[in-house]
Write a protein that holds these residues in place. Structure first.
Motif, PDB file in Angstrom:
ATOM      1  N   GLU A 221     -34.521   4.827  29.036  1.00 13.73           N
ATOM      2  CA  GLU A 221     -35.597   3.846  29.002  1.00 13.73           C
ATOM      3  C   GLU A 221     -35.458   2.882  27.835  1.00 13.73           C
ATOM      4  N   ASP A 222     -34.776   3.302  26.770  1.00 10.64           N
ATOM      5  CA  ASP A 222     -34.633   2.423  25.607  1.00 10.64           C
ATOM      6  C   ASP A 222     -33.465   1.454  25.736  1.00 10.64           C
ATOM      7  N   GLY A 223     -32.860   1.392  26.931  1.00 12.64           N
ATOM      8  CA  GLY A 223     -31.721   0.502  27.151  1.00 12.64           C
ATOM      9  C   GLY A 223     -30.390   1.131  26.820  1.00 12.64           C
ATOM     10  N   GLY A 224     -30.420   2.344  26.326  1.00 14.07           N
ATOM     11  CA  GLY A 224     -29.195   3.052  26.023  1.00 14.07           C
ATOM     12  C   GLY A 224     -28.727   3.898  27.195  1.00 14.07           C
ATOM     13  N   VAL A 225     -27.851   4.833  26.907  1.00 13.34           N
ATOM     14  CA  VAL A 225     -27.286   5.664  27.963  1.00 13.34           C
ATOM     15  C   VAL A 225     -27.012   7.057  27.389  1.00 13.34           C
ATOM     16  N   ASP A 226     -27.240   8.067  28.209  1.00  9.31           N
ATOM     17  CA  ASP A 226     -26.909   9.447  27.863  1.00  9.31           C
ATOM     18  C   ASP A 226     -25.697   9.858  28.695  1.00  9.31           C
ATOM     19  N   LEU A 227     -24.654  10.269  28.014  1.00  9.32           N
ATOM     20  CA  LEU A 227     -23.409  10.604  28.690  1.00  9.32           C
ATOM     21  C   LEU A 227     -23.103  12.083  28.488  1.00  9.32           C
ATOM     22  N   TYR A 228     -22.954  12.800  29.590  1.00 11.01           N
ATOM     23  CA  TYR A 228     -22.573  14.211  29.580  1.00 11.01           C
ATOM     24  C   TYR A 228     -21.116  14.271  30.028  1.00 11.01           C
ATOM     25  N   ILE A 229     -20.245  14.727  29.148  1.00  6.77           N
ATOM     26  CA  ILE A 229     -18.824  14.462  29.352  1.00  6.77           C
ATOM     27  C   ILE A 229     -17.949  15.618  28.892  1.00  6.77           C
ATOM     28  N   ALA A 230     -16.864  15.839  29.602  1.00  9.81           N
ATOM     29  CA  ALA A 230     -15.820  16.772  29.178  1.00  9.81           C
ATOM     30  C   ALA A 230     -14.811  15.998  28.352  1.00  9.81           C
ATOM     31  N   TRP A 233     -13.221  15.035  21.794  1.00  9.12           N
ATOM     32  CA  TRP A 233     -13.599  14.391  20.532  1.00  9.12           C
ATOM     33  C   TRP A 233     -14.784  13.465  20.799  1.00  9.12           C
ATOM     34  N   LEU A 234     -15.992  14.002  20.689  1.00 10.80           N
ATOM     35  CA  LEU A 234     -17.192  13.248  21.033  1.00 10.80           C
ATOM     36  C   LEU A 234     -17.325  11.963  20.215  1.00 10.80           C
ATOM     37  N   HIS A 235     -17.125  12.051  18.915  1.00 14.23           N
ATOM     38  CA  HIS A 235     -17.390  10.888  18.076  1.00 14.23           C
ATOM     39  C   HIS A 235     -16.314   9.811  18.204  1.00 14.23           C
ATOM     40  N   ALA A 236     -15.066  10.193  18.489  1.00  9.62           N
ATOM     41  CA  ALA A 236     -14.041   9.179  18.750  1.00  9.62           C
ATOM     42  C   ALA A 236     -14.338   8.462  20.063  1.00  9.62           C
ATOM     43  N   ASP A 237     -14.811   9.201  21.060  1.00 12.13           N
ATOM     44  CA  ASP A 237     -15.247   8.557  22.305  1.00 12.13           C
ATOM     45  C   ASP A 237     -16.363   7.561  22.015  1.00 12.13           C
ATOM     46  N   LEU A 238     -17.353   8.012  21.253  1.00 11.93           N
ATOM     47  CA  LEU A 238     -18.497   7.159  20.926  1.00 11.93           C
ATOM     48  C   LEU A 238     -18.048   5.873  20.239  1.00 11.93           C
ATOM     49  N   ARG A 239     -17.132   6.001  19.288  1.00  7.18           N
ATOM     50  CA  ARG A 239     -16.641   4.835  18.543  1.00  7.18           C
ATOM     51  C   ARG A 239     -15.996   3.810  19.464  1.00  7.18           C
ATOM     52  N   GLN A 240     -15.356   4.262  20.530  1.00  8.53           N
ATOM     53  CA  GLN A 240     -14.688   3.346  21.452  1.00  8.53           C
ATOM     54  C   GLN A 240     -15.619   2.836  22.557  1.00  8.53           C
ATOM     55  N   ILE A 241     -16.587   3.660  22.968  1.00  7.10           N
ATOM     56  CA  ILE A 241     -17.463   3.310  24.090  1.00  7.10           C
ATOM     57  C   ILE A 241     -18.514   2.266  23.700  1.00  7.10           C
ATOM     58  N   ALA A 242     -19.210   2.501  22.590  1.00  8.47           N
ATOM     59  CA  ALA A 242     -20.372   1.673  22.246  1.00  8.47           C
ATOM     60  C   ALA A 242     -20.052   0.179  22.167  1.00  8.47           C
ATOM     61  N   PRO A 243     -18.963  -0.256  21.511  1.00  8.80           N
ATOM     62  CA  PRO A 243     -18.704  -1.705  21.446  1.00  8.80           C
ATOM     63  C   PRO A 243     -18.477  -2.338  22.809  1.00  8.80           C
ATOM     64  N   VAL A 244     -17.857  -1.607  23.727  1.00  4.91           N
ATOM     65  CA  VAL A 244     -17.624  -2.166  25.068  1.00  4.91           C
ATOM     66  C   VAL A 244     -18.948  -2.360  25.800  1.00  4.91           C
ATOM     67  N   LYS A 251     -27.576   4.458  20.466  1.00  3.58           N
ATOM     68  CA  LYS A 251     -28.083   4.342  21.836  1.00  3.58           C
ATOM     69  C   LYS A 251     -27.088   4.842  22.877  1.00  3.58           C
ATOM     70  N   VAL A 252     -25.967   5.343  22.418  1.00  7.86           N
ATOM     71  CA  VAL A 252     -25.018   6.009  23.309  1.00  7.86           C
ATOM     72  C   VAL A 252     -25.001   7.474  22.886  1.00  7.86           C
TER      73      VAL A 252
END
Length: 794
Positions: A221-230, A233-244, A251-252
């Motif tokens: 609802e806040d415009g972000g996204v919740d990702l449940y993922i296999a 490296w969660l934080h390396a994924d986050l670092r690459q996903i959010a800017p795109v 918010k990711v």
């Protein structure tokens, strides 16, 4: 929200009593064995859509046009996106170099590259819609090897790239180059009494994890996204996903879903960004699950390699010099190729003392499938070559191959070719002695009173032989692998530990972002908490990005680094509990004095008496929580001219003895036994340690005799993207794997431990090849070995 199958499996506390050094059972073990464990592919949302990815059918081409109209017109389709539909100017990602487009931008560089994504109300609808996207390609010449990559007229695969490696490479199609120079190789060569040379070919291996890539993205609802993922490296994924996505990182929100194996193949992104893009575009949850065919194109593989080695030695068996060139095929995008090059170069001499070294390692950009992290990470390819060289030298000198290795083995205090002193135990000679001393399996074990037991013969149940033409061979190998991230990488982990009273009993809760991919980290974290706090009840919270980064579950680092963070956090919690107790009771309270002593020793409840009750009184109505960031000792980058530097934080060692039987007429191999001796520093969970060693050994076996992604050299297309044609060892292929665990503590590491999971993957492959050579007398300079290589029909 209605989401089920999220990773809540491990939130219940484990009531087993095991601490450090005990073979504690895994809290997720029963769930996985019974089929009740929720993997990422099991996740569900009542209003979700299904995503699908359209991939390139060619390896190198310009995209002339894309027409999505027919796909969008199909009933049930909610969205179709191409590169032009991406929401921000950040449209590339990458672990080290951001050279990988989210969707192809005017050009495809490898077979299977993502071109468009579709969201629909049914997975088959999404697939049919993707098939209706019309893409016109203009094919371009393919780059497939070093000659075609560096030729004067070679197409530059990434024109105009400007990354920090560019000034140090001789051609834009080379991702990274690392030399290692020490001593005077030319002078040492003149002093050598014997010289052996070899050119070795190492095939492209797949991680072959059993759970294909999958995940669920839920718009918030806040415009972000919740990702449940296999992922690994969660934080390396986050670092690459959010800017795109054009979103701030907070918010990711990412939560680790159940992971069905990894071995490096989940360190890079696969469908993470695609699922999030479709969820934000449609306003609905989107689930993407690869099938096995898609999985072969959706993740990186182990770098194939060509290795050129020259060794010299004196008549009495001492190594004089090493000159080597290691060429790794990184495929279309960089992934972790620079770090793989660093490992291959710095570990390219193996666990041996050699004073004069000239090693060059490079990784290429080609139109072959992208390659990156896989168990062993550059050291595997080098070990295959230098161990073949050790056997050649021993044979030329008329020496026993084990004794020759022992004569040249490094030990604590030895100097690496990088100039780094090995400042922890390096029992290379002892591991070789131990593995050689293990009892040999019986000869002709297929012979029974009723005739031949074909299950024990090459070819197995295919009943190809009853023992005719079957020859036994024995081979040895030993390897060296770094532990943790290297070359100046800020390698740290975070742990949050909470202690409180629940139902009258003290309970510890451990929260980290560590990806549990099957390695058993959740078990070790509970063991550490029990040991440091003395509690019986430990709850392991699901890994997510609501706690600081734990780094990647790779490089044999998690027990070392995240285990170290959990240990330190527990120690700080213990101090805070002591402060509370002193404040509440003071030193005059006799029962509290007992509890205080036990706390200081890290044993709160093990007496089973009053101390437990007093601790509950201390914490009643209060909770103690600490979040701790922990780093191992710093490393430094290797000099880009000389390769000198303190590049690795720790080394691990394993040795193997392989016993094989070969049907010399049909070229079939049966590996009878793969015995292993390994130093683990400290076995925090002996059962898990043995499991890791046996698992790594089996992956090395697969690389030796069956596993290879076959790429057409003319088209760069993958020929065998399925488990029908890409073969992995089954239980019928897996030999007996006796393990001898040595525990020589590393004083720099928590509990003296040493990373375990990768070292056995190095030496098992060359040990099997050495045994096959011994059985057949053939040179065998490539892996995997196929029947045609043994029968002369290749």
């Amino acid at each position: 929200m209605g989401t089920t199958g999220t990773p809540t499996n491990l939130t219940q506390g484990s009531r087993t009593s095991g601490g450090i050094g005990e073979s504690t059972l895994r809290p997720d073990g029963t769930l996985k064995v019974t089929g009740d464990f929720a993997y990422s592919s099991d996740m569900w949302h009542e209003d979700m859509l299904w995503g699908h990815i359209l991939r390139s059918p060619v390896a190198h081409a310009e995209i002339v046009s894309i027409d999505t109209s027919e796909a969008l017109a199909q009933p049930g389709v909610y969205a179709v996106m191409t590169y032009d539909d991406l929401p921000t100017d950040v449209r590339n990602y990458g672990l080290e170099i951001q050279d990988t487009p989210v969707l192809a931008n005017g050009r495809v560089r490898h077979h299977g590259e993502p071109v468009a994504i579709v969201a629909a109300d049914h997975p088959e609808t999404a697939r049919r819609a993707a098939a209706k996207i019309r893409v016109e390609y203009r094919e371009l010449p393919v780059v497939t090897d070093e000659a075609s990559a560096t030729a004067p007229d070679a197409p530059v695969l990434h024109p105009g790239r400007a990354d920090h490696h560019a000034p140090h490479v001789p051609h834009p199609n080379i991702v990274h180059r690392q030399p290692i120079l020490r001593g005077d190789v030319a002078e040492a060569r003149r002093r050598a009494d014997v010289i052996v040379e070899g050119e070795y070919v190492f095939g492209m291996q797949d991680q072959a994890f059993l759970g294909p890539e999958s995940g669920l993205a839920v718009p918030a609802e806040d415009g972000g996204v919740d990702l449940y993922i296999a992922t690994q490296w969660l934080h390396a994924d986050l670092r690459q996903i959010a800017p795109v996505l054009g979103l701030p990182e907070d918010k990711v929100r990412m939560t680790l879903a159940g992971v069905g194996g990894a071995f490096g193949g989940r360190e890079d992104l696969s469908m993470q960004i695609h699922a999030c893009l479709l969820a934000l575009r449609t306003g609905k949850p989107v689930k993407i699950v690869y099938n096995r065919f898609e999985s072969f194109f959706g993740h990186v593989h182990r770098h194939p390699a060509r290795l050129y080695y020259e060794h010299g030695a004196t008549r009495d068996g001492k190594l004089t010099h090493l000159k080597a060139r290691i060429v790794l095929d990184g495929g279309a995008y960089a992934s972790s190729s620079p770090a793989v090059v660093g490992n291959a170069a710095s570990l390219g001499a193996g666990p041996y003392v050699v004073d004069n070294v000239d090693i060059e390692a490079v990784a290429l950009y080609t139109n072959n499938p992208p390659c990156g992290a896989m168990r062993g990470f550059g050291a595997v390819q080098a070990c295959f070559a230098y161990e073949a060289q050790m056997d050649k030298l021993a044979a030329k000198l008329g020496m026993d191959p084990v004794e020759f290795r022992q004569l040249n083995a490094m030990e604590q205090g030895s100097l690496m070719p990088t100039g780094q002193v090995v400042d922890s135990p390096a029992p290379v000679a002892e591991l070789l002695r131990r593995v050689k001393a293990m009892p040999m399996p019986p000869e002709r074990q297929w012979v029974t009173t009723e005739g031949a037991d074909v299950r024990q013969l090459p070819g197995g149940l295919s009943n190809t032989t009853h023992g005719e033409g079957v020859v036994r061979g024995v081979g040895y190998a030993v390897g060296i692998k770094n532990v943790g991230f290297s070359e100046g990488f800020d390698d740290y982990s975070t742990a949050r530990v909470r202690m409180e009273v629940v139902g009258g009993e003290p309970v510890a809760t451990v929260h980290t972002a560590m990806a549990e991919v099957g390695q058993g980290g959740v078990t070790v974290h509970a063991q550490i908490a029990r040991t440091e706090l003395g509690v019986t009840q430990v709850t392991i919270q699901p890994a997510d990005t609501q706690v600081g980064s734990a780094g990647s579950t790779s490089a044999s680092r998690q027990t070392y680094v995240t285990g170290g963070a959990v240990k330190n956090a527990c120690e700080l919690v213990r101090e805070k509990v002591l402060e509370i107790g002193r404040r509440k009771f003071g030193s005059s309270h006799p029962a509290w004095a007992t509890a205080e002593l036990l706390l200081e020793g890290g044993k709160v409840v093990t007496d089973g008496g009053e101390a437990l009750a007093d601790l509950a009184d201390v914490l009643e109505g209060e909770a103690v929580e600490v979040e701790e960031v922990w780093r191992h000792r710093p490393t430094e980058p290797f000099d880009l001219r000389t390769g000198q530097g303190f590049g690795h934080v720790q080394y691990s060692f394993a040795a193997h003895r392989a016993v094989v039987e070969v049907d010399t007429e049909l070229g079939l191999v049966k590996v009878i036994e793969l015995a292993c001796a390994q130093d683990v520093g400290k076995a925090l969970n002996p059962l898990s340690v043995v499991g890791q060693i046996q698992g790594g050994t089996t992956q090395g076996l697969g690389m030796a005799v069956m596993e290879e992604i076959v790429v057409d050299p003319k088209t760069a297309k993958v020929r065998n993207p399925s488990f029908t044609d890409y073969l992995i060892p089954t239980i019928l292929d897996t030999p007996t794997i006796p393990v001898d665990v040595l525990e020589l503590a590393d004083e720099h590491a928590p509990y003296g431990l040493r990373g375990v999971g990768e070292a056995p993957t190095l030496s098992s492959t060359p040990a099997v090849l050495a045994a096959i050579r011994a059985a057949t007398g053939l040179a065998l300079d490539r892996t995997p070995v196929r029947p045609e290589h043994l029968t002369g029909t290749a």
